[in-house]
Design a protein around this motif. Sequence first.
Motif, PDB file in Angstrom:
ATOM      1  N   SER A  43       0.820  -1.218   0.000  1.00 10.14           N
ATOM      2  CA  SER A  43       0.000   0.000   0.000  1.00 10.14           C
ATOM      3  C   SER A  43       0.854   1.270   0.000  1.00 10.14           C
ATOM      4  O   SER A  43       0.511   2.246  -0.677  1.00 10.14           O
ATOM      5  CB  SER A  43      -0.977   0.000   1.173  1.00 10.14           C
ATOM      6  N   ILE A  44       1.955   1.266   0.712  1.00  9.46           N
ATOM      7  CA  ILE A  44       2.809   2.463   0.770  1.00  9.46           C
ATOM      8  C   ILE A  44       3.542   2.678  -0.545  1.00  9.46           C
ATOM      9  O   ILE A  44       3.558   3.789  -1.090  1.00  9.46           O
ATOM     10  CB  ILE A  44       3.794   2.376   1.952  1.00  9.46           C
ATOM     11  N   SER A  45       4.152   1.623  -1.086  1.00  4.92           N
ATOM     12  CA  SER A  45       4.871   1.788  -2.349  1.00  4.92           C
ATOM     13  C   SER A  45       3.904   2.096  -3.488  1.00  4.92           C
ATOM     14  O   SER A  45       4.255   2.789  -4.441  1.00  4.92           O
ATOM     15  CB  SER A  45       5.733   0.563  -2.673  1.00  4.92           C
ATOM     16  N   LEU A  66      -6.202   5.890  -5.547  1.00  5.95           N
ATOM     17  CA  LEU A  66      -5.230   5.862  -4.461  1.00  5.95           C
ATOM     18  C   LEU A  66      -5.280   4.594  -3.607  1.00  5.95           C
ATOM     19  O   LEU A  66      -4.643   4.545  -2.571  1.00  5.95           O
ATOM     20  CB  LEU A  66      -5.416   7.098  -3.569  1.00  5.95           C
ATOM     21  N   GLU A  67      -6.006   3.595  -4.043  1.00  2.73           N
ATOM     22  CA  GLU A  67      -6.083   2.350  -3.281  1.00  2.73           C
ATOM     23  C   GLU A  67      -5.646   1.183  -4.143  1.00  2.73           C
ATOM     24  O   GLU A  67      -6.178   0.950  -5.225  1.00  2.73           O
ATOM     25  CB  GLU A  67      -7.509   2.124  -2.782  1.00  2.73           C
ATOM     26  N   GLN A  75      -1.588  -3.837 -16.163  1.00  3.65           N
ATOM     27  CA  GLN A  75      -2.319  -3.406 -17.360  1.00  3.65           C
ATOM     28  C   GLN A  75      -3.530  -2.565 -16.969  1.00  3.65           C
ATOM     29  O   GLN A  75      -3.807  -1.535 -17.594  1.00  3.65           O
ATOM     30  CB  GLN A  75      -2.772  -4.618 -18.180  1.00  3.65           C
ATOM     31  N   HIS A  76      -4.226  -2.970 -15.921  1.00  2.12           N
ATOM     32  CA  HIS A  76      -5.390  -2.215 -15.447  1.00  2.12           C
ATOM     33  C   HIS A  76      -4.966  -0.816 -15.005  1.00  2.12           C
ATOM     34  O   HIS A  76      -5.625   0.182 -15.329  1.00  2.12           O
ATOM     35  CB  HIS A  76      -6.065  -2.980 -14.314  1.00  2.12           C
ATOM     36  N   LEU A  77      -3.854  -0.737 -14.272  1.00  2.13           N
ATOM     37  CA  LEU A  77      -3.352   0.563 -13.828  1.00  2.13           C
ATOM     38  C   LEU A  77      -2.973   1.425 -15.030  1.00  2.13           C
ATOM     39  O   LEU A  77      -3.331   2.602 -15.095  1.00  2.13           O
ATOM     40  CB  LEU A  77      -2.154   0.386 -12.898  1.00  2.13           C
ATOM     41  N   LYS A  78      -2.291   0.841 -16.000  1.00  6.01           N
ATOM     42  CA  LYS A  78      -1.868   1.584 -17.187  1.00  6.01           C
ATOM     43  C   LYS A  78      -3.078   2.096 -17.973  1.00  6.01           C
ATOM     44  O   LYS A  78      -3.125   3.269 -18.359  1.00  6.01           O
ATOM     45  CB  LYS A  78      -0.983   0.707 -18.075  1.00  6.01           C
TER      46      LYS A  78
END
Length: 93
Positions: A43-45, A66-67, A75-78
Amino acid sequence: MQEYPVAYDQFDIHFYQVVEMFSEQKLDVSALDEDLRVLGLNSISFIKLIIALENEFNIEMDDEYLELENFTTLQHLKDSLRKCINYEIPNQS
């Protein structure tokens, strides 16, 4: 020059450069479908990664980004980041 998995454009290259700073493993095509925790993110990184991406792309992401639990894969994040900055997702066929 560093090769990145499925780098279609400058967006992808910048994205991978930032992610590599926080990943505990080399990014390859299989990394795109890995859970972000498998890449070594906690969660921190993850929050640090989001801040680095915001700085890289000169944006501020909504709180929903932010979670770590909201993202299943790299891929989802990108794809979510592309949508956030209205950067067209290339046709991957």
